[in-house]
Design an enzyme around this catalytic site. Structure first.
Site, PDB file in Angstrom:
ATOM      1  N   ARG A   1      -3.455  17.812 -26.378  1.00 12.92           N
ATOM      2  CA  ARG A   1      -4.577  17.533 -27.297  1.00 12.92           C
ATOM      3  C   ARG A   1      -5.858  17.438 -26.473  1.00 12.92           C
ATOM      4  O   ARG A   1      -5.805  17.421 -25.252  1.00 12.92           O
ATOM      5  CB  ARG A   1      -4.348  16.187 -27.979  1.00 12.92           C
ATOM      6  CG  ARG A   1      -4.117  15.098 -26.941  1.00 12.92           C
ATOM      7  CD  ARG A   1      -4.218  13.707 -27.494  1.00 12.92           C
ATOM      8  NE  ARG A   1      -3.627  12.718 -26.602  1.00 12.92           N
ATOM      9  CZ  ARG A   1      -4.201  12.178 -25.549  1.00 12.92           C
ATOM     10  NH1 ARG A   1      -5.423  12.544 -25.185  1.00 12.92           N
ATOM     11  NH2 ARG A   1      -3.580  11.288 -24.808  1.00 12.92           N
TER      12      ARG A   1
ATOM     13  N   LYS B   1       8.869  12.767 -22.484  1.00 15.95           N
ATOM     14  CA  LYS B   1       8.408  12.791 -21.099  1.00 15.95           C
ATOM     15  C   LYS B   1       9.493  13.253 -20.129  1.00 15.95           C
ATOM     16  O   LYS B   1       9.209  13.852 -19.095  1.00 15.95           O
ATOM     17  CB  LYS B   1       7.916  11.410 -20.695  1.00 15.95           C
ATOM     18  CG  LYS B   1       6.635  10.996 -21.393  1.00 15.95           C
ATOM     19  CD  LYS B   1       6.222   9.644 -20.898  1.00 15.95           C
ATOM     20  CE  LYS B   1       4.819   9.304 -21.324  1.00 15.95           C
ATOM     21  NZ  LYS B   1       4.298   8.185 -20.515  1.00 15.95           N
TER      22      LYS B   1
HETATM   23  P1  ADP Z   1       0.830   7.023 -20.874  1.00 21.19           P
HETATM   24  O1  ADP Z   1       1.388   8.247 -21.520  1.00 21.19           O
HETATM   25  O2  ADP Z   1       1.280   5.772 -21.554  1.00 21.19           O
HETATM   26  O3  ADP Z   1      -0.634   7.099 -20.637  1.00 21.19           O
HETATM   27  P2  ADP Z   1       1.403   7.795 -18.102  1.00 21.19           P
HETATM   28  O4  ADP Z   1       2.733   8.297 -17.707  1.00 21.19           O
HETATM   29  O5  ADP Z   1       0.299   8.783 -18.246  1.00 21.19           O
HETATM   30  O6  ADP Z   1       1.536   6.922 -19.442  1.00 21.19           O
HETATM   31  O7  ADP Z   1       0.943   6.694 -17.069  1.00 21.19           O
HETATM   32  C1  ADP Z   1      -0.233   5.935 -17.251  1.00 21.19           C
HETATM   33  C2  ADP Z   1      -0.610   5.220 -15.968  1.00 21.19           C
HETATM   34  O8  ADP Z   1       0.460   4.368 -15.524  1.00 21.19           O
HETATM   35  C3  ADP Z   1      -0.869   6.127 -14.777  1.00 21.19           C
HETATM   36  O9  ADP Z   1      -2.158   6.641 -14.769  1.00 21.19           O
HETATM   37  C4  ADP Z   1      -0.630   5.172 -13.628  1.00 21.19           C
HETATM   38  O10 ADP Z   1      -1.713   4.293 -13.456  1.00 21.19           O
HETATM   39  C5  ADP Z   1       0.549   4.352 -14.109  1.00 21.19           C
HETATM   40  N1  ADP Z   1       1.831   4.973 -13.678  1.00 21.19           N
HETATM   41  C6  ADP Z   1       2.654   5.737 -14.422  1.00 21.19           C
HETATM   42  N2  ADP Z   1       3.722   6.146 -13.696  1.00 21.19           N
HETATM   43  C7  ADP Z   1       3.598   5.634 -12.464  1.00 21.19           C
HETATM   44  C8  ADP Z   1       4.379   5.705 -11.237  1.00 21.19           C
HETATM   45  N3  ADP Z   1       5.510   6.376 -11.187  1.00 21.19           N
HETATM   46  N4  ADP Z   1       3.888   5.068 -10.147  1.00 21.19           N
HETATM   47  C9  ADP Z   1       2.707   4.389 -10.194  1.00 21.19           C
HETATM   48  N5  ADP Z   1       1.945   4.268 -11.299  1.00 21.19           N
HETATM   49  C10 ADP Z   1       2.361   4.883 -12.433  1.00 21.19           C
END
Ligand code: ADP
Length: 445
Positions: free
Chosen positions: A291, A116
């Site tokens: 994906r 990431k």
């Molecule tokens: P994963 O790969 O585990 O799904 P993500 O990075 O896509 O993780 O984040 C999943 C969720 O976590 C987001 O949709 C949001 O709800 C929350 N989230 C992630 N990063 C942040 C952030 N910087 N601020 C607020 N919420 C966040």
């Protein structure tokens, strides 16, 4: 052209892939664990190979067993679906090194987006906005402190190799940072095999909006956006296309910036770019998934693009059938994920389905692999069906979805249906302005 496709997955996505393959006249091979021997994908595939015991590490993640099944069956391509090996660059490499087609992005791109922190850096260099945060991996608490002071609390600690809503911690104060840093490293190591963490600014009232991209390795097209803010434990539960929150202008800016970045990267197959959007509609890239996504049907319904068929065709001949000039986004689609889980605690509720009914009707699509008498195994994801409604307007799609959910009946296991139905009494859900915190922190039922 691909002649025989091995599907390295289970459940509804295995059936969804199988449907597109059969439509294209491609023979299908399913691999399955002992726990899935009576599953619908096993019954409907042209050939089925057992690849090991129930535990995912012995079966759906067992690369040698899957490759053996590919060899025995004479399959010439593998579709990994979502979850399991779908974002494992090593697996993609092995498939390609064996002379088979991997249906997905190149191993290089899977690798890049799987880290990431690397993905963040790359996107920034391509002009995609990212959240303020650490510029690299944070190994020591001292660096964490300095970064947190610089960007200001609250912050979020994330595992570089994290995924599936796990490996994240919201940190509100310096004291919390001291208390959580080492534990977060240890947990990241246990869960993802790497203790590496990075820091991002935490956005308090954020929307999760994502952009679906298709690419053929030369040009990429942004197909459309999806709102995925209805989440529990950072996992999506309801998704919509288009996002009801952002303005047309913001949407266009997001689609354009993603299309440009994806084209410069020469992405192939399907990739989803996830963003957080703040109340002022500033958007920030958080990660990219290399994906097919669970929520892909909402995009299919508003665009008429068959995303899986596109994946297969691109992998076969390298050409996209979707043309930017012909791409239309019409109407509104909403998906509700039906999970076999306790709606209060969100803990899984496996077991036998004694009675089952799913409705059909105008604008209703049900993607599922369960049937009456089916025993939901405890070893895998708790999602058992997706009910998707399509309408000319968001209001119409909402009404159709509500009726469809009311007409759904699942007896024998606990499901989140009561929770989903209750959402239709919530002004926030109906208004379309709900944030990622809504379901867990604001919604009372
Ligand atoms: P994963 O790969 O585990 O799904 P993500 O990075 O896509 O993780 O984040 C999943 C969720 O976590 C987001 O949709 C949001 O709800 C929350 N989230 C992630 N990063 C942040 C952030 N910087 N601020 C607020 N919420 C966040």
């Amino acid at each position: 052209m691909i002649k025989k496709l091995l599907i390295a997955n289970r459940g509804e996505i295995a059936l969804r892939i199988m449907a597109s393959a059969k439509e294209l006249g491609i023979k299908t091979v399913i691999v399955y664990s002992e726990a899935d021997k009576n599953s619908m994908p096993v019954q409907l595939a042209d050939e089925a190979y057992c690849i090991g015991p129930a535990s995912p590490s012995d079966s759906y993640l067992n690369i040698p067993a899957i490759m053996t099944a590919a060899e025995l069956s004479g399959a010439d391509a593998i579709h990994p679906g979502y979850g399991f090996l779908s974002e494992n660059a090593r697996f993609a490499e092995i498939v390609e090194a064996s002379g088979l087609v991997f249906i997905g992005p190149s191993p290089k791109h899977i690798q890049l987006m799987g880290n990431k922190q690397e993905a963040r850096k790359t996107m920034e260099s391509l002009g995609v906005p990212i959240l303020p945060g650490s510029n690299g991996v944070i190994k020591r608490i001292g660096d964490a402190r300095r970064t947190a002071e610089k960007i200001g609390y609250p912050i979020i600690l994330k595992a570089v190799a994290g995924g599936g809503g796990r490996g994240m911690r919201i940190i509100n104060t310096p004291v919390e940072l001291e208390e959580n840093f080492t534990t977060a490293q240890r947990e990241a190591y246990m869960a993802f095999g790497s203790p590496d963490l990075y820091i991002e600014k935490y956005i308090e009232r954020a929307h999760h909006v994502e952009v679906q991209v298709i690419g053929d390795g030369k040009k990429a097209i942004s197909i459309g956006d999806r709102e995925c803010s209805m989440q529990r434990r950072h996992q999506k539960i309801v998704e919509e296309a288009p996002s009801p929150f952002i303005s047309e202008e913001t949407r266009q800016r997001m689609l354009d910036v993603v299309e440009k970045a994806a084209t410069s990267l020469k992405l192939r197959s399907l990739v989803t770019f996830e963003f957080l959007v703040d109340q002022k509609e500033n958007f920030y890239f958080i990660e990219a998934n290399t994906r097919i996504q669970v929520e892909h049907p909402v995009t299919e319904l508003v665009t008429w693009v068959d995303l899986i068929k596109e994946q297969i065709l691109i992998a076969s001949g390298g050409k996209m059938t979707t043309k930017k000039e012909n791409l239309r986004r019409i109407g509104h689609a909403i998906e509700a994920r039906i999970n076999a889980e306790d709606p209060q605690t969100f803990s899984p509720s496996p077991g036998k389905i004694h009675f089952l009914f799913f409705p059909g009707g105008n604008g209703i699509r049900v993607d599922t692999a369960v049937f009456q008498g089916y025993e939901i195994p405890p070893y895998y994801d708790s999602m058992i069906a997706k009910i998707i409604a399509y309408g000319r307007t968001r209001r119409e799609a909402l009404r159709k979805l509500e009726v469809a959910l009311k007409h759904t009946s699942i007896v024998g296991v606990k499901t989140n249906l009561p929770l989903l139905l209750k959402l239709f009494e919530s002004p926030e859900f109906l208004s379309g302005n709900y944030t990622t915190r809504f379901l867990e922190e604001e919604f009372v039922w």
